[in-house]
Design a protein around this motif. Structure first.
Motif, PDB file in Angstrom:
ATOM      1  N   LEU A 185     -28.972  49.281  27.699  1.00 30.58           N
ATOM      2  CA  LEU A 185     -29.431  48.638  26.465  1.00 30.58           C
ATOM      3  C   LEU A 185     -29.279  47.118  26.591  1.00 30.58           C
ATOM      4  O   LEU A 185     -28.578  46.620  27.487  1.00 30.58           O
ATOM      5  N   ASP A 186     -29.950  46.398  25.688  1.00 33.27           N
ATOM      6  CA  ASP A 186     -30.002  44.934  25.795  1.00 33.27           C
ATOM      7  C   ASP A 186     -28.616  44.288  25.876  1.00 33.27           C
ATOM      8  O   ASP A 186     -28.396  43.363  26.657  1.00 33.27           O
ATOM      9  N   ASP A 187     -27.677  44.774  25.083  1.00 28.21           N
ATOM     10  CA  ASP A 187     -26.358  44.131  25.036  1.00 28.21           C
ATOM     11  C   ASP A 187     -25.504  44.431  26.269  1.00 28.21           C
ATOM     12  O   ASP A 187     -24.480  43.781  26.476  1.00 28.21           O
ATOM     13  N   ASP A 188     -25.900  45.422  27.043  1.00 29.17           N
ATOM     14  CA  ASP A 188     -25.095  45.826  28.202  1.00 29.17           C
ATOM     15  C   ASP A 188     -25.770  45.458  29.523  1.00 29.17           C
ATOM     16  O   ASP A 188     -25.474  46.039  30.560  1.00 29.17           O
ATOM     17  N   LYS A 189     -26.658  44.484  29.477  1.00 26.50           N
ATOM     18  CA  LYS A 189     -27.437  44.149  30.685  1.00 26.50           C
ATOM     19  C   LYS A 189     -26.532  43.894  31.887  1.00 26.50           C
ATOM     20  O   LYS A 189     -25.509  43.246  31.786  1.00 26.50           O
ATOM     21  N   GLU A 191     -26.633  42.692  36.121  1.00 26.93           N
ATOM     22  CA  GLU A 191     -27.446  41.927  37.055  1.00 26.93           C
ATOM     23  C   GLU A 191     -28.254  42.873  37.949  1.00 26.93           C
ATOM     24  O   GLU A 191     -27.750  43.904  38.393  1.00 26.93           O
ATOM     25  N   GLY A 192     -29.502  42.518  38.163  1.00 21.28           N
ATOM     26  CA  GLY A 192     -30.349  43.310  39.057  1.00 21.28           C
ATOM     27  C   GLY A 192     -31.138  44.389  38.356  1.00 21.28           C
ATOM     28  O   GLY A 192     -31.869  45.135  39.011  1.00 21.28           O
ATOM     29  N   HIS A 193     -30.974  44.497  37.035  1.00 22.44           N
ATOM     30  CA  HIS A 193     -31.680  45.559  36.293  1.00 22.44           C
ATOM     31  C   HIS A 193     -32.290  45.011  35.007  1.00 22.44           C
ATOM     32  O   HIS A 193     -31.862  43.972  34.494  1.00 22.44           O
ATOM     33  N   LEU A 194     -33.240  45.756  34.467  1.00 19.35           N
ATOM     34  CA  LEU A 194     -33.881  45.396  33.212  1.00 19.35           C
ATOM     35  C   LEU A 194     -33.252  46.141  32.039  1.00 19.35           C
ATOM     36  O   LEU A 194     -32.473  47.081  32.233  1.00 19.35           O
ATOM     37  N   THR A 195     -33.617  45.703  30.850  1.00 15.10           N
ATOM     38  CA  THR A 195     -33.193  46.354  29.603  1.00 15.10           C
ATOM     39  C   THR A 195     -34.456  46.628  28.780  1.00 15.10           C
ATOM     40  O   THR A 195     -35.536  46.140  29.128  1.00 15.10           O
ATOM     41  N   PRO A 196     -34.343  47.388  27.690  1.00 14.35           N
ATOM     42  CA  PRO A 196     -35.554  47.709  26.906  1.00 14.35           C
ATOM     43  C   PRO A 196     -36.286  46.459  26.412  1.00 14.35           C
ATOM     44  O   PRO A 196     -37.524  46.398  26.463  1.00 14.35           O
ATOM     45  N   GLY A 197     -35.524  45.471  25.927  1.00 14.31           N
ATOM     46  CA  GLY A 197     -36.160  44.250  25.419  1.00 14.31           C
ATOM     47  C   GLY A 197     -36.931  43.530  26.517  1.00 14.31           C
ATOM     48  O   GLY A 197     -38.058  43.056  26.315  1.00 14.31           O
ATOM     49  N   PHE A 226     -33.235  52.932  23.097  1.00 14.96           N
ATOM     50  CA  PHE A 226     -34.080  52.282  24.108  1.00 14.96           C
ATOM     51  C   PHE A 226     -35.456  51.966  23.517  1.00 14.96           C
ATOM     52  O   PHE A 226     -36.001  50.884  23.715  1.00 14.96           O
ATOM     53  N   LEU A 227     -35.986  52.944  22.772  1.00 21.30           N
ATOM     54  CA  LEU A 227     -37.312  52.753  22.169  1.00 21.30           C
ATOM     55  C   LEU A 227     -37.283  51.622  21.156  1.00 21.30           C
ATOM     56  O   LEU A 227     -38.159  50.761  21.140  1.00 21.30           O
ATOM     57  N   ASP A 228     -36.242  51.634  20.298  1.00 24.72           N
ATOM     58  CA  ASP A 228     -36.166  50.629  19.227  1.00 24.72           C
ATOM     59  C   ASP A 228     -36.119  49.221  19.809  1.00 24.72           C
ATOM     60  O   ASP A 228     -36.798  48.305  19.342  1.00 24.72           O
ATOM     61  N   GLN A 229     -35.286  49.035  20.844  1.00 22.22           N
ATOM     62  CA  GLN A 229     -35.125  47.692  21.404  1.00 22.22           C
ATOM     63  C   GLN A 229     -36.399  47.242  22.131  1.00 22.22           C
ATOM     64  O   GLN A 229     -36.717  46.054  22.163  1.00 22.22           O
TER      65      GLN A 229
END
Ligand SMILES: [Zn+2]
Ligand SMILES: [Zn+2]
Length: 251
Positions: A185-189, A191-197, A226-229
Protein backbone atom coordinates in the motif's frame (compact mmCIF):
# COMPACT_ATOMS: atom_id res chain seq x y z
CA UNK A 1 -4.61 -11.98 -27.07
CA UNK A 2 -5.49 -13.63 -23.82
CA UNK A 3 -3.82 -13.50 -20.40
CA UNK A 4 -4.38 -15.93 -17.56
CA UNK A 5 -2.90 -15.02 -14.20
CA UNK A 6 -1.04 -18.02 -12.82
CA UNK A 7 0.39 -16.30 -9.76
CA UNK A 8 -0.69 -12.91 -8.38
CA UNK A 9 1.49 -13.06 -5.30
CA UNK A 10 5.16 -12.81 -4.41
CA UNK A 11 7.67 -15.03 -2.68
CA UNK A 12 5.48 -15.19 0.43
CA UNK A 13 3.88 -18.65 0.46
CA UNK A 14 0.12 -18.25 0.05
CA UNK A 15 -2.68 -20.66 -0.78
CA UNK A 16 -4.52 -17.83 -2.47
CA UNK A 17 -1.80 -16.07 -4.41
CA UNK A 18 0.94 -18.04 -6.15
CA UNK A 19 4.36 -16.71 -7.08
CA UNK A 20 4.53 -14.49 -10.17
CA UNK A 21 3.65 -16.09 -13.51
CA UNK A 22 1.25 -15.32 -16.37
CA UNK A 23 0.11 -17.32 -19.37
CA UNK A 24 -0.18 -15.37 -22.61
CA UNK A 25 -2.01 -16.80 -25.60
CA UNK A 26 -1.64 -15.17 -29.03
CA UNK A 27 -3.41 -16.98 -31.87
CA UNK A 28 -2.29 -20.57 -31.41
CA UNK A 29 0.95 -19.68 -29.59
CA UNK A 30 1.41 -19.85 -25.85
CA UNK A 31 3.96 -18.05 -23.70
CA UNK A 32 4.87 -17.60 -20.07
CA UNK A 33 5.79 -14.34 -18.47
CA UNK A 34 7.85 -15.28 -15.41
CA UNK A 35 7.83 -18.75 -13.91
CA UNK A 36 7.51 -18.57 -10.13
CA UNK A 37 7.16 -21.55 -7.87
CA UNK A 38 3.94 -23.45 -8.60
CA UNK A 39 3.73 -22.41 -12.25
CA UNK A 40 3.91 -25.92 -13.70
CA UNK A 41 0.94 -27.12 -11.65
CA UNK A 42 -1.01 -23.93 -12.27
CA UNK A 43 -0.60 -24.53 -16.01
CA UNK A 44 -2.14 -27.98 -15.58
CA UNK A 45 -5.01 -26.48 -13.56
CA UNK A 46 -5.93 -24.04 -16.34
CA UNK A 47 -5.81 -26.82 -18.91
CA UNK A 48 -2.48 -25.76 -20.37
CA UNK A 49 0.91 -27.42 -20.06
CA UNK A 50 4.59 -26.61 -20.23
CA UNK A 51 4.62 -29.16 -23.08
CA UNK A 52 2.86 -26.77 -25.44
CA UNK A 53 4.58 -23.48 -24.63
CA UNK A 54 6.34 -21.63 -27.43
CA UNK A 55 8.49 -19.57 -25.10
CA UNK A 56 8.91 -17.69 -21.84
CA UNK A 57 9.90 -14.16 -20.91
CA UNK A 58 11.62 -13.72 -17.57
CA UNK A 59 11.44 -10.22 -16.10
CA UNK A 60 14.33 -10.79 -13.67
CA UNK A 61 15.96 -13.59 -11.75
CA UNK A 62 14.67 -12.96 -8.20
CA UNK A 63 13.74 -16.39 -6.85
CA UNK A 64 9.99 -15.67 -6.68
CA UNK A 65 9.96 -15.10 -10.47
CA UNK A 66 11.99 -18.15 -11.54
CA UNK A 67 11.20 -20.78 -8.88
CA UNK A 68 9.73 -23.22 -11.41
CA UNK A 69 12.05 -22.40 -14.28
CA UNK A 70 14.68 -25.00 -13.42
CA UNK A 71 12.01 -27.72 -12.89
CA UNK A 72 10.42 -26.78 -16.22
CA UNK A 73 13.69 -27.11 -18.13
CA UNK A 74 14.25 -30.42 -16.33
CA UNK A 75 10.75 -31.65 -17.24
CA UNK A 76 11.37 -30.80 -20.88
CA UNK A 77 14.05 -33.51 -20.97
CA UNK A 78 12.06 -36.23 -19.26
CA UNK A 79 10.77 -39.24 -21.22
CA UNK A 80 7.34 -38.98 -22.81
CA UNK A 81 7.55 -35.38 -24.00
CA UNK A 82 6.80 -35.27 -27.69
CA UNK A 83 7.16 -31.91 -29.31
CA UNK A 84 9.15 -30.56 -32.23
CA UNK A 85 8.44 -26.85 -32.19
CA UNK A 86 11.14 -24.60 -30.74
CA UNK A 87 11.03 -23.12 -27.26
CA UNK A 88 12.59 -19.70 -26.82
CA UNK A 89 13.51 -18.39 -23.39
CA UNK A 90 14.15 -14.65 -23.06
CA UNK A 91 15.40 -12.74 -20.06
CA UNK A 92 17.02 -9.44 -19.15
CA UNK A 93 20.67 -8.64 -19.97
CA UNK A 94 22.93 -11.23 -18.37
CA UNK A 95 20.19 -13.86 -18.39
CA UNK A 96 21.90 -16.20 -20.86
CA UNK A 97 25.01 -16.22 -18.70
CA UNK A 98 22.86 -16.83 -15.58
CA UNK A 99 21.10 -19.71 -17.32
CA UNK A 100 24.38 -21.32 -18.36
CA UNK A 101 25.99 -20.95 -14.93
CA UNK A 102 23.07 -21.65 -12.57
CA UNK A 103 20.30 -23.55 -14.35
CA UNK A 104 21.93 -25.64 -17.09
CA UNK A 105 24.27 -27.50 -14.69
CA UNK A 106 21.29 -28.95 -12.76
CA UNK A 107 18.71 -29.06 -15.59
CA UNK A 108 20.37 -29.76 -18.91
CA UNK A 109 18.44 -28.11 -21.73
CA UNK A 110 16.38 -30.44 -23.92
CA UNK A 111 17.91 -31.70 -27.15
CA UNK A 112 14.88 -33.24 -28.89
CA UNK A 113 13.59 -29.85 -30.07
CA UNK A 114 15.25 -26.45 -30.54
CA UNK A 115 15.69 -24.79 -27.14
CA UNK A 116 17.00 -21.25 -27.37
CA UNK A 117 18.08 -18.91 -24.58
CA UNK A 118 18.51 -15.22 -25.36
CA UNK A 119 18.95 -11.89 -23.63
CA UNK A 120 15.91 -9.87 -24.74
CA UNK A 121 16.65 -7.07 -27.20
CA UNK A 122 14.75 -3.78 -26.84
CA UNK A 123 12.44 -4.77 -29.71
CA UNK A 124 11.97 -7.81 -31.90
CA UNK A 125 9.39 -9.87 -33.77
CA UNK A 126 8.49 -13.46 -33.08
CA UNK A 127 5.70 -15.56 -34.61
CA UNK A 128 3.79 -12.45 -35.76
CA UNK A 129 4.12 -10.81 -32.37
CA UNK A 130 6.02 -7.57 -31.76
CA UNK A 131 7.79 -7.59 -28.42
CA UNK A 132 9.41 -4.66 -26.68
CA UNK A 133 11.44 -4.73 -23.49
CA UNK A 134 12.18 -1.85 -21.13
CA UNK A 135 14.70 -1.62 -18.28
CA UNK A 136 13.06 -1.21 -14.87
CA UNK A 137 14.61 0.15 -11.66
CA UNK A 138 14.33 -2.74 -9.24
CA UNK A 139 17.56 -4.37 -8.04
CA UNK A 140 21.14 -3.13 -8.04
CA UNK A 141 22.37 -6.73 -8.30
CA UNK A 142 20.94 -7.66 -11.68
CA UNK A 143 18.93 -6.29 -14.59
CA UNK A 144 15.15 -6.40 -14.88
CA UNK A 145 12.80 -5.82 -17.79
CA UNK A 146 9.17 -4.96 -18.46
CA UNK A 147 7.70 -6.55 -21.61
CA UNK A 148 5.19 -5.18 -24.09
CA UNK A 149 3.43 -7.48 -26.55
CA UNK A 150 1.76 -6.00 -29.62
CA UNK A 151 -0.51 -7.91 -31.97
CA UNK A 152 -3.21 -6.81 -34.42
CA UNK A 153 -3.29 -3.27 -33.04
CA UNK A 154 -3.52 -4.33 -29.39
CA UNK A 155 -0.88 -4.08 -26.67
CA UNK A 156 -0.40 -5.80 -23.33
CA UNK A 157 2.35 -4.76 -20.90
CA UNK A 158 3.78 -6.69 -17.95
CA UNK A 159 5.81 -4.47 -15.64
CA UNK A 160 7.68 -7.17 -13.77
CA UNK A 161 9.09 -5.79 -10.53
CA UNK A 162 9.83 -2.08 -10.72
CA UNK A 163 10.00 1.18 -8.86
CA UNK A 164 8.68 4.43 -10.33
CA UNK A 165 10.25 5.29 -13.65
CA UNK A 166 9.13 8.14 -15.94
CA UNK A 167 10.18 6.03 -18.92
CA UNK A 168 7.78 3.31 -17.90
CA UNK A 169 4.85 5.66 -18.57
CA UNK A 170 6.11 6.01 -22.14
CA UNK A 171 6.54 2.27 -22.44
CA UNK A 172 2.93 1.76 -21.27
CA UNK A 173 1.46 4.36 -23.62
CA UNK A 174 -1.89 3.34 -25.02
CA UNK A 175 -1.71 -0.22 -23.71
CA UNK A 176 -5.03 -2.06 -23.84
CA UNK A 177 -4.03 -3.99 -20.73
CA UNK A 178 -1.27 -3.33 -18.21
CA UNK A 179 -0.34 -5.70 -15.40
CA UNK A 180 1.56 -3.57 -12.93
CA UNK A 181 3.28 -4.81 -9.83
CA UNK A 182 1.77 -3.37 -6.68
CA UNK A 183 3.74 -4.78 -3.81
CA UNK A 184 2.50 -2.71 -0.87
CA UNK A 185 0.00 0.00 0.00
CA UNK A 186 1.03 3.63 -0.50
CA UNK A 187 2.12 4.21 3.10
CA UNK A 188 4.29 1.09 3.18
CA UNK A 189 6.25 1.71 -0.02
CA UNK A 190 9.54 -0.14 -0.26
CA UNK A 191 12.41 0.69 -2.56
CA UNK A 192 12.31 -1.07 -5.92
CA UNK A 193 8.54 -1.58 -5.97
CA UNK A 194 5.37 0.28 -6.85
CA UNK A 195 2.26 1.03 -4.80
CA UNK A 196 -1.39 1.41 -5.88
CA UNK A 197 -1.15 5.21 -6.10
CA UNK A 198 2.00 5.05 -8.23
CA UNK A 199 0.49 2.37 -10.48
CA UNK A 200 -2.57 4.58 -10.93
CA UNK A 201 -0.43 7.61 -11.80
CA UNK A 202 1.58 5.62 -14.35
CA UNK A 203 -1.56 4.19 -15.95
CA UNK A 204 -3.21 7.62 -16.09
CA UNK A 205 -0.11 9.25 -17.64
CA UNK A 206 0.06 6.46 -20.22
CA UNK A 207 -3.72 6.43 -20.92
CA UNK A 208 -3.84 2.70 -20.27
CA UNK A 209 -7.24 1.24 -21.08
CA UNK A 210 -7.39 -1.50 -18.48
CA UNK A 211 -5.16 -1.84 -15.43
CA UNK A 212 -4.70 -5.02 -13.45
CA UNK A 213 -2.71 -4.70 -10.24
CA UNK A 214 -0.69 -7.74 -9.24
CA UNK A 215 2.32 -9.00 -7.19
CA UNK A 216 0.69 -8.34 -3.82
CA UNK A 217 2.42 -8.82 -0.51
CA UNK A 218 -0.07 -9.75 2.22
CA UNK A 219 -1.52 -6.70 4.01
CA UNK A 220 -3.45 -6.09 7.21
CA UNK A 221 -6.87 -5.26 5.84
CA UNK A 222 -8.98 -5.97 2.80
CA UNK A 223 -7.45 -6.09 -0.67
CA UNK A 224 -9.96 -3.43 -1.67
CA UNK A 225 -7.52 -0.93 -0.13
CA UNK A 226 -5.30 -1.49 -3.19
CA UNK A 227 -8.24 -0.57 -5.41
CA UNK A 228 -9.17 2.51 -3.38
CA UNK A 229 -5.64 3.93 -3.42
CA UNK A 230 -5.25 3.28 -7.15
CA UNK A 231 -8.68 4.62 -8.03
CA UNK A 232 -7.69 7.99 -6.57
CA UNK A 233 -5.20 8.32 -9.45
CA UNK A 234 -6.72 6.33 -12.32
CA UNK A 235 -10.22 6.49 -13.74
CA UNK A 236 -9.95 3.70 -16.34
CA UNK A 237 -10.98 0.07 -16.00
CA UNK A 238 -9.28 -1.30 -12.91
CA UNK A 239 -9.03 -4.64 -11.19
CA UNK A 240 -6.95 -6.82 -8.91
CA UNK A 241 -5.28 -9.90 -10.33
CA UNK A 242 -6.42 -13.21 -8.88
CA UNK A 243 -4.88 -16.57 -9.58
CA UNK A 244 -6.50 -18.15 -12.66
CA UNK A 245 -8.21 -14.87 -13.66
CA UNK A 246 -8.52 -14.76 -17.43
CA UNK A 247 -8.59 -11.54 -19.49
CA UNK A 248 -9.17 -11.47 -23.22
CA UNK A 249 -8.20 -8.52 -25.40
CA UNK A 250 -10.08 -8.75 -28.69
CA UNK A 251 -8.31 -7.60 -31.88
ZN1 LIG B 1 8.84 -10.14 -7.22
ZN1 LIG C 1 12.08 -8.84 -7.73
Amino acid sequence: MKVIVLGSGTGVPSLRRGSPAYWLGVDDRQYLIDCGSGTLLQLERIGASFRDLDGAFITHVHADHIGDLTPMVHAMRLPGLTREKPFTLHGPPGFTDFFNRIIAPVAAPPTRFPFLVQDAPLAWNMNGLTILSHPTPHSDRFASRAYRFEHQGRAIVFSGDTDWDDGLAGFLTGADLALLECSTLDDDKVEGHLTPGLCGRLAAMARVRRLLLTHFYPIDGPDSLFLDQCRAQFSGELGLAEDRLSVEIAP
